[in-house]
Design an enzyme around this catalytic site. Structure first.
Site, PDB file in Angstrom:
ATOM      1  N   ASP A 129       0.830  -1.063  -0.098  1.00  0.00           N
ATOM      2  CA  ASP A 129       0.009   0.026   0.018  1.00  0.00           C
ATOM      3  C   ASP A 129       0.882   1.125  -0.190  1.00  0.00           C
ATOM      4  OD1 ASP A 129      -1.469   2.196   0.862  1.00  0.00           O
ATOM      5  OD2 ASP A 129      -2.307   1.096   2.478  1.00  0.00           O
ATOM      6  N   LYS A 154      -2.771  -2.239   7.734  1.00  0.00           N
ATOM      7  CA  LYS A 154      -2.950  -3.720   7.770  1.00  0.00           C
ATOM      8  C   LYS A 154      -2.235  -4.198   6.727  1.00  0.00           C
ATOM      9  CE  LYS A 154      -4.985  -6.460  10.074  1.00  0.00           C
ATOM     10  NZ  LYS A 154      -4.811  -6.296  11.613  1.00  0.00           N
ATOM     11  N   ARG A 189      -9.613   0.361  10.590  1.00  0.00           N
ATOM     12  CA  ARG A 189      -8.376   0.675  11.687  1.00  0.00           C
ATOM     13  C   ARG A 189      -7.605  -0.710  12.117  1.00  0.00           C
ATOM     14  NH1 ARG A 189      -8.393   5.823  12.955  1.00  0.00           N
ATOM     15  NH2 ARG A 189     -10.529   6.908  12.254  1.00  0.00           N
ATOM     16  N   TYR A 249       0.758   0.286  14.982  1.00  0.00           N
ATOM     17  CA  TYR A 249      -0.041  -0.005  13.911  1.00  0.00           C
ATOM     18  C   TYR A 249       0.367   0.995  12.759  1.00  0.00           C
ATOM     19  CZ  TYR A 249      -4.057   0.366  11.172  1.00  0.00           C
ATOM     20  OH  TYR A 249      -4.909   0.159  10.016  1.00  0.00           O
TER      21      TYR A 249
HETATM   22  C1  F6R Z   1      -6.333   0.916   6.318  1.00  0.00           C
HETATM   23  C2  F6R Z   1      -7.553   0.451   7.161  1.00  0.00           C
HETATM   24  C3  F6R Z   1      -8.294   1.936   7.717  1.00  0.00           C
HETATM   25  C4  F6R Z   1      -7.790   2.770   8.480  1.00  0.00           C
HETATM   26  C5  F6R Z   1      -8.659   3.877   8.884  1.00  0.00           C
HETATM   27  C6  F6R Z   1      -7.931   4.982   9.505  1.00  0.00           C
HETATM   28  O1  F6R Z   1      -5.898  -0.237   5.781  1.00  0.00           O
HETATM   29  O2  F6R Z   1      -7.783  -0.414   7.520  1.00  0.00           O
HETATM   30  O3  F6R Z   1      -9.458   1.363   8.160  1.00  0.00           O
HETATM   31  O4  F6R Z   1      -7.260   2.024   9.496  1.00  0.00           O
HETATM   32  O5  F6R Z   1      -9.080   4.532   7.744  1.00  0.00           O
HETATM   33  O6  F6R Z   1      -6.938   5.417   8.840  1.00  0.00           O
HETATM   34  P1  F6R Z   1      -5.899   6.668   9.402  1.00  0.00           P
HETATM   35  O7  F6R Z   1      -5.472   6.354  10.681  1.00  0.00           O
HETATM   36  O8  F6R Z   1      -4.826   6.793   8.534  1.00  0.00           O
HETATM   37  O9  F6R Z   1      -6.762   8.053   9.493  1.00  0.00           O
HETATM   38 MG    MG Z   2      -3.608   2.600   3.108  1.00  0.00          MG
HETATM   39 MG    MG Z   3      -4.952  -2.262   2.348  1.00  0.00          MG
END
Ligand code: F6R
Ligand code: MG
Ligand code: MG
Length: 375
Positions: free
Chosen positions: A10, A230, A264, A227
């Site tokens: 990613d 993913k 998340r 974290y």
């Molecule tokens: C990314 C994922 C998303 C992010 C979420 C918060 O692959 O699983 O669910 O964790 O959108 O993202 P941030 O912390 O970048 O705002």
């Molecule tokens: Mg991403």
């Molecule tokens: Mg992804």
């Protein structure tokens, strides 16, 4: 000997974490074509599932080859530059190191690779997933290679009677074990039923003594110690002629089983089999998606790609996934929708625990007055 590699990362999302921008795919594709022209790759193509780009490649350098991994690292640097240029979300998210040092292990990108001696006809299926973890392949791999209710070939094809060998990694303690199925089936299930920790890395045919399946087994959260997104996994499965048929390989995905990784990286949600055109998880950063791309590899060339879940026979799985998603969402921040605390420990729970450590006090011992709450 031919090597089949999927290397993915990613390197930025459009919009948010939902998909890859076409300009990034165009950059990756042009780099792959250059590498074919330069003779590094025999063949290659680029595909995306959610916000992850996969480089699907054939070559003769073997698995874990420095020049192949280095090439993929360079491509992901290029797509990161495009993501920065367009202001895309999370540019360079999975690139955890500043410099490439011979191998992608521990550096962020995920990869599944296998060496094969090409058969007269070589059907290969590439699975690409978004919003889940490498252990998501445990359930289908068990069904494909060990469950005769899924794979009649285990009963009908004598080349499968000897069964399959499963290599399982313990991601927490960095060790591995081989299970010979069907003999070790029950012992193996005890481990692989806990997919956040135990992950099938490889499956081999005992009769053909060949690799039948390989997965990516990185866990970014364990690599980075916090974290960082993913570690959406990929998998390669060879099919037919003494290995499970294409239909046997796809059959487990007709059941949208629950996997960890939505929103998340902290929620269980159903795994939805989709075509490339539907591989853009946008509801609650989910439901997690899986695409299956089929190739008839010939003389090392990938040939025409088939988008195997682009088939109405998977409509019911998609419908069930939506029903299950509604049901799970109603749990809000409660388990089993939210992951158990042990798994959150590898994400952000540790920070919360550190912050609240002083506020925890022992329970009163029996017979003492209950503690008063602070004013
Ligand atoms: C990314 C994922 C998303 C992010 C979420 C918060 O692959 O699983 O669910 O964790 O959108 O993202 P941030 O912390 O970048 O705002
Ligand atoms: Mg991403
Ligand atoms: Mg992804």
């Amino acid at each position: 000997m031919l090597t089949f590699s999927i290397i993915k990362a990613d390197t930025g999302g459009h919009v948010g974490h939902s998909a890859v921008h076409p300009a990034m795919l165009a950059t990756a594709s042009s780099r792959v074509h250059d590498a074919i022209d330069a003779g590094l790759l025999i063949d290659g193509t680029v595909a995306a599932c959610g916000d992850d780009i996969s480089l699907i490649m054939t070559h003769q350098r073997g698995t874990d080859a420095a020049d192949i991994h280095g090439f993929a690292w360079d491509v992901f640097q290029s797509t990161t530059r495009v993501a920065r240029q367009y202001g895309l979300y999370g540019a360079g998210q999975d690139l955890l190191s500043d410099a490439f040092s011979g191998n992608l292990r521990g550096m962020g990108p995920g990869y599944a690779e296998l060496d094969l001696i090409e058969r007269p006809s070589e059907p290969v299926i590439c699975f690409l997933a978004d919003k889940t973890e490498p252990g998501a392949w445990n359930l289908p791999l068990y069904k494909i290679f060990a469950d005769p209710f899924n794979t009649p070939g285990l009963v009908i094809d004598t080349k499968m009677h000897a069964g399959f060998r499963f290599e399982v990694y313990d991601l927490h303690e960095h060790k591995r074990i081989w299970f010979d199925c069907p003999a070790d089936l029950y012992e193996m299930l005890m481990y692989i039923g806990a997919p956040s920790r135990y992950v099938i890395h490889q499956v081999r045919s005992r009769t053909l003594d060949e690799v039948a399946a390989a997965t990516s087994t990185q866990r970014l959260s364990l690599i980075a110690g916090k974290y960082v997104g993913k570690d959406d996994p990929v998998m390669i499965i060879r099919a037919q002629s003494g290995l499970p048929a294409v239909g046997e390989v796809l059959e487990p995905f007709a059941f949208p089983y629950s996997v960890a990784g939505a929103m998340r990286g902290s929620h269980h949600a159903p795994f939805m089999p989709v075509s490339l055109g539907q591989a853009h998880p946008s509801r609650f950063d989910g439901p997690p998606r899986v695409v299956a791309l089929g190739f008839q590899v010939h003389d090392g060339l990938l040939g025409r790609q088939r988008d195997l879940f682009d088939d109405p026979s998977f409509d019911e799985a998609r419908h069930q996934a939506n029903v299950v998603m509604d049901y799970l969402r109603r749990h809000g921040p409660f388990e089993p929708h939210r992951l158990p605390l042990e798994d959150l420990e590898y994400t952000t729970m540790a920070q919360l625990e550190a912050r609240l450590a002083d506020r925890w006090e022992p329970l009163p011992s029996p017979g003492r007055q209950p503690a008063t709450s602070p004013a």
